[in-house]
Scaffold this motif. Structure first.
Motif, short mmCIF file in Angstrom:
data_model
loop_
_atom_site.label_atom_id
_atom_site.label_comp_id
_atom_site.label_asym_id
_atom_site.label_seq_id
_atom_site.Cartn_x
_atom_site.Cartn_y
_atom_site.Cartn_z
N TYR A 25 0.87 -1.18 0.00
CA TYR A 25 0.00 0.00 0.00
C TYR A 25 0.89 1.22 0.00
CZ TYR A 25 -4.24 -2.61 1.19
OH TYR A 25 -5.31 -3.44 1.17
N LEU A 27 1.23 4.92 1.36
CA LEU A 27 0.70 5.83 2.37
C LEU A 27 1.59 7.07 2.42
CD1 LEU A 27 -0.39 3.80 5.53
CD2 LEU A 27 -1.81 5.24 4.07
N LEU A 32 4.08 0.63 2.07
CA LEU A 32 3.86 -0.24 3.22
C LEU A 32 3.69 -1.64 2.68
CD1 LEU A 32 3.21 -0.01 6.36
CD2 LEU A 32 0.85 -0.28 5.65
N VAL A 34 2.71 -5.25 2.72
CA VAL A 34 1.74 -5.97 3.54
C VAL A 34 1.85 -7.48 3.34
CG1 VAL A 34 -0.70 -6.27 4.04
CG2 VAL A 34 0.17 -4.01 3.51
N SER A 54 -2.63 -9.50 14.40
CA SER A 54 -3.42 -8.36 13.93
C SER A 54 -2.57 -7.43 13.06
CB SER A 54 -3.97 -7.59 15.13
OG SER A 54 -4.67 -6.47 14.68
N GLY A 55 -3.16 -7.00 11.95
CA GLY A 55 -2.46 -6.05 11.08
C GLY A 55 -1.45 -6.69 10.15
N CYS A 56 -1.46 -8.04 10.05
CA CYS A 56 -0.42 -8.67 9.23
C CYS A 56 -0.79 -8.69 7.76
CB CYS A 56 -0.14 -10.09 9.73
SG CYS A 56 -1.45 -11.25 9.35
N GLY A 57 -2.06 -8.56 7.45
CA GLY A 57 -2.44 -8.55 6.03
C GLY A 57 -3.48 -9.59 5.64
N LYS A 58 -4.19 -10.11 6.61
CA LYS A 58 -5.20 -11.14 6.32
C LYS A 58 -6.35 -10.56 5.50
CE LYS A 58 -5.91 -11.92 10.72
NZ LYS A 58 -5.01 -10.94 11.32
N SER A 59 -6.87 -9.41 5.97
CA SER A 59 -7.98 -8.80 5.23
C SER A 59 -7.54 -8.42 3.83
CB SER A 59 -8.49 -7.57 5.98
OG SER A 59 -8.95 -7.93 7.25
N THR A 60 -6.29 -7.99 3.72
CA THR A 60 -5.76 -7.61 2.41
C THR A 60 -5.79 -8.81 1.46
OG1 THR A 60 -4.34 -6.04 3.51
CG2 THR A 60 -3.80 -6.59 1.24
N GLN A 95 -15.05 -7.56 7.65
CA GLN A 95 -14.76 -7.65 9.08
C GLN A 95 -15.80 -6.86 9.90
OE1 GLN A 95 -10.68 -6.85 9.70
NE2 GLN A 95 -10.65 -7.60 11.79
N GLU A 171 -13.32 -12.78 9.84
CA GLU A 171 -13.76 -12.84 11.24
C GLU A 171 -15.26 -12.62 11.39
OE1 GLU A 171 -11.34 -10.75 14.05
OE2 GLU A 171 -9.73 -10.60 12.58
N HIS A 204 -9.12 -14.99 14.41
CA HIS A 204 -8.11 -14.85 15.45
C HIS A 204 -8.11 -16.06 16.37
CE1 HIS A 204 -7.88 -10.26 15.11
NE2 HIS A 204 -6.74 -10.78 14.73
N ARG A 222 3.44 -8.59 9.77
CA ARG A 222 3.56 -7.83 8.54
C ARG A 222 5.03 -7.58 8.19
NH1 ARG A 222 4.05 -2.65 7.36
NH2 ARG A 222 4.04 -2.07 9.54
N1 LIG Z 1 -6.30 0.87 2.11
C1 LIG Z 1 -5.14 0.83 2.79
N2 LIG Z 1 -4.20 1.78 2.61
C2 LIG Z 1 -3.05 1.73 3.28
N3 LIG Z 1 -2.74 0.79 4.17
C3 LIG Z 1 -3.62 -0.18 4.40
C4 LIG Z 1 -4.87 -0.22 3.73
N4 LIG Z 1 -5.55 -1.29 4.17
C5 LIG Z 1 -4.76 -1.91 5.06
N5 LIG Z 1 -3.59 -1.24 5.21
C6 LIG Z 1 -2.49 -1.64 6.07
O1 LIG Z 1 -2.15 -2.95 5.73
C7 LIG Z 1 -1.83 -3.69 6.87
C8 LIG Z 1 -2.62 -4.97 6.91
O2 LIG Z 1 -3.98 -4.66 7.03
P1 LIG Z 1 -5.09 -5.80 7.08
O3 LIG Z 1 -6.39 -5.12 7.22
O4 LIG Z 1 -4.92 -6.69 5.93
O5 LIG Z 1 -4.72 -6.54 8.44
P2 LIG Z 1 -5.42 -7.78 9.13
O6 LIG Z 1 -4.45 -8.89 9.11
O7 LIG Z 1 -6.74 -8.03 8.53
O8 LIG Z 1 -5.56 -7.27 10.62
P3 LIG Z 1 -6.72 -7.57 11.66
O9 LIG Z 1 -6.57 -8.96 12.10
O10 LIG Z 1 -6.46 -6.62 12.77
O11 LIG Z 1 -8.01 -7.33 10.97
C9 LIG Z 1 -2.07 -2.78 8.06
O12 LIG Z 1 -0.82 -2.33 8.54
C10 LIG Z 1 -2.86 -1.64 7.51
O13 LIG Z 1 -2.46 -0.44 8.13
#
Ligand SMILES: Nc1ncnc2c1ncn2[C@@H]1O[C@H](COP(=O)(O)OP(=O)(O)OP(=O)(O)O)[C@@H](O)[C@H]1O
Ligand SMILES: [Mg+2]
Lengths: 262, 333
Positions: A25, A27, A32, A34, A54-60, A95, A171, A204, A222
């Protein structure tokens, strides 16, 4: 029997292949990272769980699979074809429930059918899924009148009504109380068995992953890369005190960096 | 049932009167009192000069007192209307007092300078003698306002959606809108004369501009602020652009659009006077200017009250429409 049901419907589900995917990503001009060279192969009709900090990139990863974003490097393939745009065959349950606040529960659930002009044809499906998630009495409620858990169930119903071939779950049970959570897990499992879609579940909860999935994938911090891929051979229904699962749970927790006995 | 009704209506009145006088609307009695006071003062004291409708005003105030007297015992049987009346009870009392004071200060004592302040019977006289002209003016103004407001809102809304949705539209349109927005309507008069075939068209344009610009700005802001995840959800569910605009962007920004509509409504009324300066032959704005020029301030006040009532009525109507369309917002705000 179950294998037969799976085989019958497998043609109707999707094989998801993630090949060497990295994602960044941007920013404020800074990159960043991911995802870092993530590869996984999910067979049609398979149930895979994703674990990771948390924040590792699963949702991504789920957004990439849904076609909402294209990876910076690598390929995301459905049945061998690259995924470039969203498609109602692959549905992502977000989520946060993200219900449309101006639509009733029924209106929210009907969104997908409405967008594809199928409301009249598949009206019965709306009532079916509302009953499935136990919201049949709340179909005329607006999202602000629902509890967090009800909203999540409504979001699940909104996905299920489209009969997706690949269901991406971020989740989905996070806000449910433990009893509803157990019930919804079982409902999901039954649904998966009967409908035969491919499922990718982010959670989680190590136990949840072990109770539901054929395969549990553990991601690193991440930028996420795959730390471990654990097959769960146990047949359903699974018991959480099954010694095999308990052993698996311990090793998974270790891989997540929690070494002591929790 | 009757106890429930009394619970809703009785309020303070029931607490004091309940044993002897159940179901009396105390504020209604007080209102009857103040209105009677206004009637008595008007009738009993001599006017400093003749104003025309003094007798009629006394009769009307007396009739008002009689109505409140009757209502003070029957209001409980009037359902929803009764509830509204009870809610505004204190206002009715103060209104009666206000009429009495206004009457005394202007007509009876002559303390307030004469051409600028007219007593109630002065305004009444205008309504009695000039009602036909006022009515025609209302019709003319209604036509101008209706054409201007609705065309302005329509164009403003469509433009706002386009500006909020499309980056390219916003790139060219937003700076223009921000430049045009603060320019007062009267500044447009010279060039509207040049552009439009008739002064009537120019007037419509001014009203449309006043109502359209706030709608456009707020709609654009609303559409561009829609939570991106709503689009993501809709897209995964198979929505095309059309669906995203009409079923996601527009409903999501509707609360903003209504703010714009309210602003546009007020601005359009404010600009009416200016718009009717452009050689209109009838209309409330024209009526105001005409009578100001002749120092007929009673006529000015009479027309102002009509205008204010119409504007308040339209605002009220807009609220009803908003509540119908934005019922889902209840509890969020
Ligand atoms: N649209 C975006 N623009 C910039 N950075 C992003 C964007 N979406 C997510 N990120 C960053 O990417 C990283 C991973 O985000 P992601 O949502 O994939 O985490 P996650 O594993 O789903 O976390 P969680 O378990 O807390 O939901 C985070 O550091 C977040 O700040
Ligand atoms: Mg996440």
């Amino acid at each position: 029997m179950m294998a037969l049901a799976l085989a019958e419907t497998a043609a109707d589900s999707i094989a998801l292949d993630v090949e060497g995917v990295s994602h960044r990503y941007e920013l404020d001009g800074k990159d960043l990272q991911v995802l870092d060279d993530v590869s996984l192969a999910i067979a049609p009709g398979e149930f895979v769980a994703l674990l990771g900090p948390s924040g590792c990139g699963k949702s991504t990863l789920l957004r990439l699979a849904a076609g909402l974003e294209t990876p910076t490097a690598g390929k995301v393939l459905e049945n061998g074809r690259p995924i470039t745009t969203p498609n109602p065959d692959r549905i992502l349950v977000f989520q946060d429930a993200t219900l449309f606040p101006w639509r009733t529960v029924r209106g929210n659930v009907a969104t997908g059918l409405e967008a594809r002009g199928l409301v009249r044809e598949r009206k019965h499906r709306i009532d079916e899924v509302l009953t499935l998630v136990k919201l049949e009495g709340f179909s005329d409620f607006y999202p602000h009148q629902l509890s967090g858990g009800m909203a999540q169930r409504a979001a699940l119903a909104r996905a299920l009504v489209n009969d997706p071939k690949l269901l991406l779950l971020d989740e989905p049970f996070g806000k449910l109380d433990s009893l509803t959570r157990l019930r919804m897990q079982n409902e999901l499992l039954d649904l998966w068995k009967s409908a035969g879609f491919t499922a990718l579940l982010v959670t989680h909860d190590v136990e949840e992953a072990l109770l539901l999935a054929d395969c549990v994938i553990v991601l690193s911090d991440r930028p996420a890369s795959i730390v471990a891929e654990v097959r769960v051979g146990q047949p359903h229904p699974r018991r959480r005190d099954d010694p095999n699962l308990v052993a698996l749970r311990r090793s998974l927790l270790e891989k997540l960096g929690i070494s002591h006995d929790v | 049932m009757s106890t429930a009704v009394e619970d809703t209506f009785g309020g303070a009145g029931r607490r004091t009167f309940a044993p002897s006088l159940p179901g009396i609307w105390r504020n209604g009695l007080f209102a009857a009192g103040t209105w009677f006071l206004a009637a008595a003062l008007t009738y009993a004291l001599p006017d400093v000069i003749t104003w025309g409708a003094t007798q009629l005003f006394a009769v009307l105030a007396l009739a008002g007192a009689g109505i409140f007297l009757a209502l003070s015992v029957t209001v409980h049987r009037l359902g929803g209307l009764g509830r509204t009346l009870v809610h505004y009870g204190p206002w009715f009392i103060v209104l009666g007092l206000w009429l009495a004071v206004w009457e005394v200060l202007t007509a009876k004592l002559g303390w307030l300078p004469k051409p600028f302040f007219s007593p109630p019977q002065g305004l009444l006289h205008v309504y009695v003698t000039d009602w036909d002209r006022l009515l025609i003016c209302v019709a003319y103004t209604g036509r101008l306002w209706g054409l201007g407001f609705f065309s302005g809102v329509l164009v403003g809304f469509a433009g706002g959606v386009a500006l909020g949705w499309s980056k390219r539209f916003a790139y060219w349109g937003m700076p223009l809108l921000k430049l045009i927005g603060p320019v007062p309507a009267s500044a447009w008069i010279p060039c509207t004369f040049f552009i439009f075939p008739s002064t009537f068209h120019a007037s419509i344009f001014l009203v449309a501009l006043a109502s359209g610009i706030p709608v456009a700005i707020l709609t654009a802001a609303g559409v561009s602020q829609v939570n991106r995840s709503f689009y993501d959800v809709a897209r995964t569910l198979g929505a095309d652009n059309r669906f995203l605009i009409f079923k996601v962007a527009i409903p999501a920004s509707l609360p903003n659009v209504f703010v714009g509509l309210f602003m546009g409504l007020y601005y359009s009324f404010a600009v009416l006077v200016v718009a009717e300066m452009l050689g209109a032959k009838f209309g409330l704005g024209w009526y105001l200017q005409f009578n100001t020029a002749y120092s007929a301030y009673a006529n000015v006040y009479a027309a102002l009250i009509v205008m204010a009532l119409i504007c308040a009525g339209l605002v009220r109507l807009l609220f009803v429409v908003r509540d119908r369309l934005l019922g889902w917002q209840k509890g969020i705000l």
